[in-house]
Write a protein that holds these residues in place. Structure first.
Motif, PDB file in Angstrom:
ATOM      1  N   ARG A  22       0.841  -1.196   0.000  1.00 52.26           N
ATOM      2  CA  ARG A  22       0.000   0.000   0.000  1.00 52.26           C
ATOM      3  C   ARG A  22       0.879   1.251   0.000  1.00 52.26           C
ATOM      4  NH1 ARG A  22      -4.206  -1.061   4.833  1.00 52.26           N
ATOM      5  NH2 ARG A  22      -5.608   0.289   3.636  1.00 52.26           N
ATOM      6  N   THR A  23       0.435   2.287  -0.678  1.00 50.68           N
ATOM      7  CA  THR A  23       1.203   3.531  -0.708  1.00 50.68           C
ATOM      8  C   THR A  23       0.940   4.334   0.550  1.00 50.68           C
ATOM      9  OG1 THR A  23      -0.560   4.664  -1.918  1.00 50.68           O
ATOM     10  CG2 THR A  23       1.200   3.654  -3.220  1.00 50.68           C
ATOM     11  N   LEU A  24       1.957   5.112   0.948  1.00 45.42           N
ATOM     12  CA  LEU A  24       1.850   5.879   2.188  1.00 45.42           C
ATOM     13  C   LEU A  24       2.285   7.317   1.948  1.00 45.42           C
ATOM     14  CD1 LEU A  24       2.822   4.730   5.743  1.00 45.42           C
ATOM     15  CD2 LEU A  24       3.568   6.956   4.926  1.00 45.42           C
ATOM     16  N   GLY A  25       1.479   8.241   2.429  1.00 46.62           N
ATOM     17  CA  GLY A  25       1.807   9.665   2.384  1.00 46.62           C
ATOM     18  C   GLY A  25       2.134  10.173   3.770  1.00 46.62           C
ATOM     19  N   LEU A  26       3.137  11.019   3.871  1.00 45.43           N
ATOM     20  CA  LEU A  26       3.543  11.614   5.140  1.00 45.43           C
ATOM     21  C   LEU A  26       3.302  13.114   5.108  1.00 45.43           C
ATOM     22  CD1 LEU A  26       5.053  11.689   7.909  1.00 45.43           C
ATOM     23  CD2 LEU A  26       7.187  11.922   6.595  1.00 45.43           C
ATOM     24  N   VAL A  27       2.685  13.648   6.161  1.00 45.35           N
ATOM     25  CA  VAL A  27       2.513  15.085   6.335  1.00 45.35           C
ATOM     26  C   VAL A  27       3.266  15.484   7.606  1.00 45.35           C
ATOM     27  CG1 VAL A  27       0.899  16.998   6.597  1.00 45.35           C
ATOM     28  CG2 VAL A  27       0.244  14.994   5.238  1.00 45.35           C
ATOM     29  N   PRO A  28       4.497  16.007   7.469  1.00 45.09           N
ATOM     30  CA  PRO A  28       5.250  16.416   8.657  1.00 45.09           C
ATOM     31  C   PRO A  28       4.739  17.766   9.177  1.00 45.09           C
ATOM     32  CG  PRO A  28       6.683  15.961   6.747  1.00 45.09           C
ATOM     33  CD  PRO A  28       5.294  16.128   6.242  1.00 45.09           C
ATOM     34  N   PRO A 142       7.926   7.050   3.602  1.00 46.80           N
ATOM     35  CA  PRO A 142       6.736   7.323   2.783  1.00 46.80           C
ATOM     36  C   PRO A 142       7.032   7.214   1.291  1.00 46.80           C
ATOM     37  CG  PRO A 142       7.754   9.374   3.443  1.00 46.80           C
ATOM     38  CD  PRO A 142       8.541   8.280   4.124  1.00 46.80           C
ATOM     39  N   ASP A 143       5.974   7.044   0.517  1.00 46.08           N
ATOM     40  CA  ASP A 143       6.080   7.135  -0.937  1.00 46.08           C
ATOM     41  C   ASP A 143       5.999   8.587  -1.382  1.00 46.08           C
ATOM     42  OD1 ASP A 143       5.917   4.188  -1.795  1.00 46.08           O
ATOM     43  OD2 ASP A 143       4.228   4.402  -0.412  1.00 46.08           O
ATOM     44  N   ARG A 144       5.258   9.372  -0.624  1.00 51.25           N
ATOM     45  CA  ARG A 144       5.094  10.796  -0.929  1.00 51.25           C
ATOM     46  C   ARG A 144       5.080  11.588   0.372  1.00 51.25           C
ATOM     47  NH1 ARG A 144       1.107   8.036  -3.870  1.00 51.25           N
ATOM     48  NH2 ARG A 144       1.527   7.942  -6.116  1.00 51.25           N
ATOM     49  N   ALA A 145       5.600  12.820   0.314  1.00 53.12           N
ATOM     50  CA  ALA A 145       5.565  13.719   1.465  1.00 53.12           C
ATOM     51  C   ALA A 145       4.964  15.041   1.030  1.00 53.12           C
ATOM     52  CB  ALA A 145       6.956  13.931   2.044  1.00 53.12           C
ATOM     53  N   TYR A 146       4.226  15.683   1.923  1.00 50.48           N
ATOM     54  CA  TYR A 146       3.417  16.851   1.572  1.00 50.48           C
ATOM     55  C   TYR A 146       3.820  18.055   2.426  1.00 50.48           C
ATOM     56  CZ  TYR A 146       0.718  13.468  -1.005  1.00 50.48           C
ATOM     57  OH  TYR A 146       0.350  12.483  -1.902  1.00 50.48           O
ATOM     58  N   VAL A 162      16.017  15.877  -1.440  1.00 53.54           N
ATOM     59  CA  VAL A 162      15.512  14.607  -1.969  1.00 53.54           C
ATOM     60  C   VAL A 162      16.176  14.278  -3.298  1.00 53.54           C
ATOM     61  CG1 VAL A 162      13.445  13.490  -2.921  1.00 53.54           C
ATOM     62  CG2 VAL A 162      13.336  14.669  -0.713  1.00 53.54           C
ATOM     63  N   ARG A 163      16.319  15.292  -4.170  1.00 54.67           N
ATOM     64  CA  ARG A 163      16.991  15.068  -5.457  1.00 54.67           C
ATOM     65  C   ARG A 163      18.465  14.716  -5.263  1.00 54.67           C
ATOM     66  NH1 ARG A 163      14.335  19.868  -6.965  1.00 54.67           N
ATOM     67  NH2 ARG A 163      16.306  20.998  -6.786  1.00 54.67           N
ATOM     68  N   ASP A 164      19.153  15.514  -4.447  1.00 52.84           N
ATOM     69  CA  ASP A 164      20.594  15.349  -4.283  1.00 52.84           C
ATOM     70  C   ASP A 164      20.956  13.998  -3.663  1.00 52.84           C
ATOM     71  OD1 ASP A 164      20.812  17.873  -5.291  1.00 52.84           O
ATOM     72  OD2 ASP A 164      21.518  18.822  -3.440  1.00 52.84           O
ATOM     73  N   LEU A 165      20.117  13.510  -2.754  1.00 53.36           N
ATOM     74  CA  LEU A 165      20.410  12.257  -2.046  1.00 53.36           C
ATOM     75  C   LEU A 165      19.681  11.056  -2.642  1.00 53.36           C
ATOM     76  CD1 LEU A 165      20.427  13.509   1.668  1.00 53.36           C
ATOM     77  CD2 LEU A 165      22.333  13.307   0.060  1.00 53.36           C
ATOM     78  N   HIS A 166      19.023  11.258  -3.800  1.00 54.65           N
ATOM     79  CA  HIS A 166      18.327  10.165  -4.491  1.00 54.65           C
ATOM     80  C   HIS A 166      17.339   9.450  -3.565  1.00 54.65           C
ATOM     81  CE1 HIS A 166      21.054  10.607  -7.921  1.00 54.65           C
ATOM     82  NE2 HIS A 166      22.038  10.693  -7.046  1.00 54.65           N
ATOM     83  N   MET A 167      16.621  10.216  -2.778  1.00 54.44           N
ATOM     84  CA  MET A 167      15.652   9.614  -1.872  1.00 54.44           C
ATOM     85  C   MET A 167      14.466   9.067  -2.670  1.00 54.44           C
ATOM     86  SD  MET A 167      15.617  12.291   1.313  1.00 54.44           S
ATOM     87  CE  MET A 167      17.005  12.397   2.448  1.00 54.44           C
ATOM     88  N   PRO A 168      13.998   7.874  -2.355  1.00 52.73           N
ATOM     89  CA  PRO A 168      12.945   7.230  -3.148  1.00 52.73           C
ATOM     90  C   PRO A 168      11.535   7.661  -2.758  1.00 52.73           C
ATOM     91  CG  PRO A 168      13.671   5.740  -1.440  1.00 52.73           C
ATOM     92  CD  PRO A 168      14.522   6.984  -1.295  1.00 52.73           C
ATOM     93  N   LEU A 169      11.248   8.953  -2.906  1.00 59.48           N
ATOM     94  CA  LEU A 169       9.908   9.451  -2.612  1.00 59.48           C
ATOM     95  C   LEU A 169       9.637  10.709  -3.419  1.00 59.48           C
ATOM     96  CD1 LEU A 169       9.658  11.516   0.648  1.00 59.48           C
ATOM     97  CD2 LEU A 169      11.860  10.724  -0.187  1.00 59.48           C
TER      98      LEU A 169
END
Length: 290
Positions: A22-28, A142-146, A162-169
């Protein structure tokens, strides 16, 4: 589901929720939720199977003398609002759960993008932000962060990390949510006196006037210097407003620009103090196609 306080509890919930399929979204968040936060939660719910909302007032992004101790907190209210907006879990760890004893590791985005705007007056702020966001990404996975556009510089910095560290989200930035009179929603708005609150709408009004002038067709309408003057003149009309900065920069890199060209977006950003309360706001400026 009760409020989750530890990483172990979160991992147990994740296993029981069939997280792998299941996909997961994170809202910090730092809590004291308002409609701006709730809009992020609803966006996350619309695009993911599961949503985690973190509520953590992060000490490393506050400098000495800032409002860490007094920052508004109400976890019970936050939980109710988050669940009503679509969250599956509210993760509310203690400081010792996020920062292990003796921790001395930080994640920092360097360069002008972190030194301008809020980074100029709060030089350690974004180092704390990127560190805690990185920790939360590692814990929640998470798969996505908002994030909200109100904190535009923060959003650009996190996207760069996220781009520089190749984070998978994926990082999704959602529009600013405003009060009926145009004031950008913020947990710090509760600090304002009645008169300060009344005058605080000058931030959004000044940005709106810049947009109008940019598209007025005047000879100097695309001049960054002139547009900054338009914003400053409006804010200075309020006797309680003390300007920290008014800047117009490239909308993606925050590099200096002299004018706004058709087809390119600029970020107009302001920070203004009312007494002890510092408010920020921004607007993306672009030339309308006629």
């Amino acid at each position: 589901m009760s409020i989750i306080k530890t990483i172990e509890e979160l991992e147990s919930w994740s296993a029981g929720a069939d997280r792998k399929n299941r996909t997961l979204g994170l809202v910090p968040t730092m809590g004291y939720l308002h409609e701006g936060h709730c809009s992020l939660i609803r966006a996350a719910k619309a695009e993911n199977d599961l949503v985690v909302v973190s509520v953590f007032v992060n000490p490393t992004q506050f400098a000495p003398g800032e409002d860490f101790e007094s920052y508004p907190r109400n976890i019970e209210r936050d939980y109710e609002l988050a669940i009503a907006a679509g969250a599956d879990v509210v993760f509310n760890p203690e400081v010792g759960e996020i920062y292990v004893p003796g921790s001395s590791t930080f994640v920092e985005v360097t360069g002008d993008i972190t030194k301008k705007l809020c980074g100029a007056s709060r030089p350690t702020h974004f180092k704390g932000v990127t560190t805690v966001v990185n920790i939360l990404f590692n814990i929640v996975r998470p798969d996505r962060a908002y994030f909200g556009q109100k904190d535009a510089q923060q959003a650009l910095i996190i996207k760069k990390m996220v781009r520089d560290l190749h984070m998978p989200l994926e990082v999704t930035v959602c529009p600013i949510v405003r009060e009926a009179d145009g004031l950008a929603m913020s947990s710090r708005n509760v600090y304002l006196s009645a008169e300060e609150r009344k005058q605080a709408v000058c931030l959004n009004c000044g940005l709106q006037k810049a947009w109008e002038y940019l598209n007025s067709g005047s000879d100097d309408s695309r001049s960054v210097r002139k547009l900054i003057e338009v914003i400053e003149n409006h804010i200075k009309g309020q006797d309680l407003a003390v300007i920290d900065y008014v800047r117009i920069l490239d909308g993606e890199t925050l590099e200096e620009i002299n004018g706004i060209e058709p087809g390119k977006a600029a970020l107009a950003a302001v920070a203004v103090r009312f007494g002890k309360t510092r408010l920020i706001d921004n607007r993306v400026l672009s030339v309308e196609v006629r």
